[in-house]
Motif scaffolding. Structure first.
Motif, PDB file in Angstrom:
ATOM      1  N   TYR A 104       0.861  -1.180   0.000  1.00  0.00           N
ATOM      2  CA  TYR A 104       0.000   0.000   0.000  1.00  0.00           C
ATOM      3  C   TYR A 104       0.902   1.236   0.000  1.00  0.00           C
ATOM      4  O   TYR A 104       1.763   1.367   0.875  1.00  0.00           O
ATOM      5  CB  TYR A 104      -0.871   0.035   1.260  1.00  0.00           C
ATOM      6  CG  TYR A 104      -1.865  -1.094   1.358  1.00  0.00           C
ATOM      7  CD1 TYR A 104      -3.227  -0.850   1.219  1.00  0.00           C
ATOM      8  CD2 TYR A 104      -1.455  -2.404   1.612  1.00  0.00           C
ATOM      9  CE1 TYR A 104      -4.149  -1.886   1.308  1.00  0.00           C
ATOM     10  CE2 TYR A 104      -2.372  -3.440   1.704  1.00  0.00           C
ATOM     11  CZ  TYR A 104      -3.711  -3.164   1.552  1.00  0.00           C
ATOM     12  OH  TYR A 104      -4.618  -4.193   1.640  1.00  0.00           O
ATOM     13  N   THR A 105       0.710   2.115  -0.974  1.00  0.00           N
ATOM     14  CA  THR A 105       1.513   3.331  -1.070  1.00  0.00           C
ATOM     15  C   THR A 105       0.605   4.536  -1.272  1.00  0.00           C
ATOM     16  O   THR A 105      -0.531   4.397  -1.723  1.00  0.00           O
ATOM     17  CB  THR A 105       2.497   3.262  -2.258  1.00  0.00           C
ATOM     18  OG1 THR A 105       1.742   3.202  -3.477  1.00  0.00           O
ATOM     19  CG2 THR A 105       3.428   2.066  -2.157  1.00  0.00           C
ATOM     20  N   PRO A 106       1.111   5.724  -0.976  1.00  0.00           N
ATOM     21  CA  PRO A 106       0.343   6.918  -1.339  1.00  0.00           C
ATOM     22  C   PRO A 106       0.144   6.937  -2.858  1.00  0.00           C
ATOM     23  O   PRO A 106       1.064   6.608  -3.613  1.00  0.00           O
ATOM     24  CB  PRO A 106       1.249   8.070  -0.892  1.00  0.00           C
ATOM     25  CG  PRO A 106       2.170   7.477   0.113  1.00  0.00           C
ATOM     26  CD  PRO A 106       2.358   6.047  -0.292  1.00  0.00           C
ATOM     27  N   ARG A 107      -1.041   7.294  -3.312  1.00  0.00           N
ATOM     28  CA  ARG A 107      -1.347   7.296  -4.746  1.00  0.00           C
ATOM     29  C   ARG A 107      -0.369   8.163  -5.527  1.00  0.00           C
ATOM     30  O   ARG A 107       0.007   7.839  -6.654  1.00  0.00           O
ATOM     31  CB  ARG A 107      -2.782   7.777  -4.989  1.00  0.00           C
ATOM     32  CG  ARG A 107      -3.141   7.697  -6.479  1.00  0.00           C
ATOM     33  CD  ARG A 107      -4.610   7.705  -6.764  1.00  0.00           C
ATOM     34  NE  ARG A 107      -5.356   6.593  -6.223  1.00  0.00           N
ATOM     35  CZ  ARG A 107      -5.394   5.363  -6.727  1.00  0.00           C
ATOM     36  NH1 ARG A 107      -4.671   5.058  -7.770  1.00  0.00           N
ATOM     37  NH2 ARG A 107      -6.134   4.429  -6.172  1.00  0.00           N
ATOM     38  N   ASP A 108       0.071   9.266  -4.942  1.00  0.00           N
ATOM     39  CA  ASP A 108       1.000  10.159  -5.631  1.00  0.00           C
ATOM     40  C   ASP A 108       2.453   9.729  -5.475  1.00  0.00           C
ATOM     41  O   ASP A 108       3.353  10.439  -5.915  1.00  0.00           O
ATOM     42  CB  ASP A 108       0.827  11.592  -5.115  1.00  0.00           C
ATOM     43  CG  ASP A 108      -0.538  12.160  -5.472  1.00  0.00           C
ATOM     44  OD1 ASP A 108      -1.134  11.706  -6.470  1.00  0.00           O
ATOM     45  OD2 ASP A 108      -1.004  13.053  -4.738  1.00  0.00           O
TER      46      ASP A 108
END
Length: 178
Positions: free
Chosen positions: A49-53
């Motif tokens: 899971y990562t920040p979308r940006d």
């Protein structure tokens, strides 16, 4: 025509929520089913899971699911936590591990350490910084979290990868078996 934001829940014509337990977050990107070790099929897969940006140099969290070492899956627990932290700049990992009765101790903790090894080797590709790695889990996952924190670099629990760095900077077990 009603325009609905992506983050708003879907409602059917009678006003009921459609899939109220959908735990997607509009600011989070998830990469599913990454192989972290060989030999156990879908039990050796993890999700990132990562920040979308995107992220760069982000702290890392490894989530270990519970289920009495016999049931459970990486997509079933702590999704609000993983999404919350990823939306705030963390890189989070949820990993499966082999289950009993087919797997016996210490195979469960060996799998956790294999996931830690993978994180150390690959998490920078997702924007994470493995120099800060926290691990958490509940119930059986809490037990494995505590073991991960207490057995760093112990070759007894790292057969075939004894030289891998399996230290964690934080271990936060919840309602584990100790």
């Amino acid at each position: 025509q009603v325009v609905r934001r992506r983050s708003e829940p879907r409602v059917d014509p009678q006003g009921r929520l459609v899939n109220p337990f959908r735990f997607r977050h509009p600011e989070v990107r998830v990469v599913h089913d990454i192989r972290y070790a060989d030999g156990a099929g879908k039990r050796h897969l993890l999700d990132v899971y990562t920040p979308r940006d995107g992220a760069r140099g982000a702290p890392v969290l490894l989530q270990i699911h519970g289920g009495g070492w016999t049931i459970g899956h990486k997509r079933q627990q702590a999704l609000p936590l993983l999404n919350h932290l990823a939306a705030r700049g963390w890189v989070c990992v949820a990993a499966n591990y082999r289950l009993s009765p087919r797997a016996t101790f210490p195979e469960h903790i060996i799998d956790v350490k294999l996931a830690i090894r993978w994180i150390r080797e690959h998490i920078a590709e997702y924007g994470g910084d493995a120099r800060f790695l926290a691990v958490t889990g509940g119930s059986a996952g809490g037990h494995l979290t505590a073991l991960a924190g207490l057995t760093a670099n112990d070759p007894e629990y790292q057969p075939g990868f004894e030289n891998a760095d399996t230290r964690v900077q934080a271990a936060v077990p919840f309602y584990g078996v100790y």
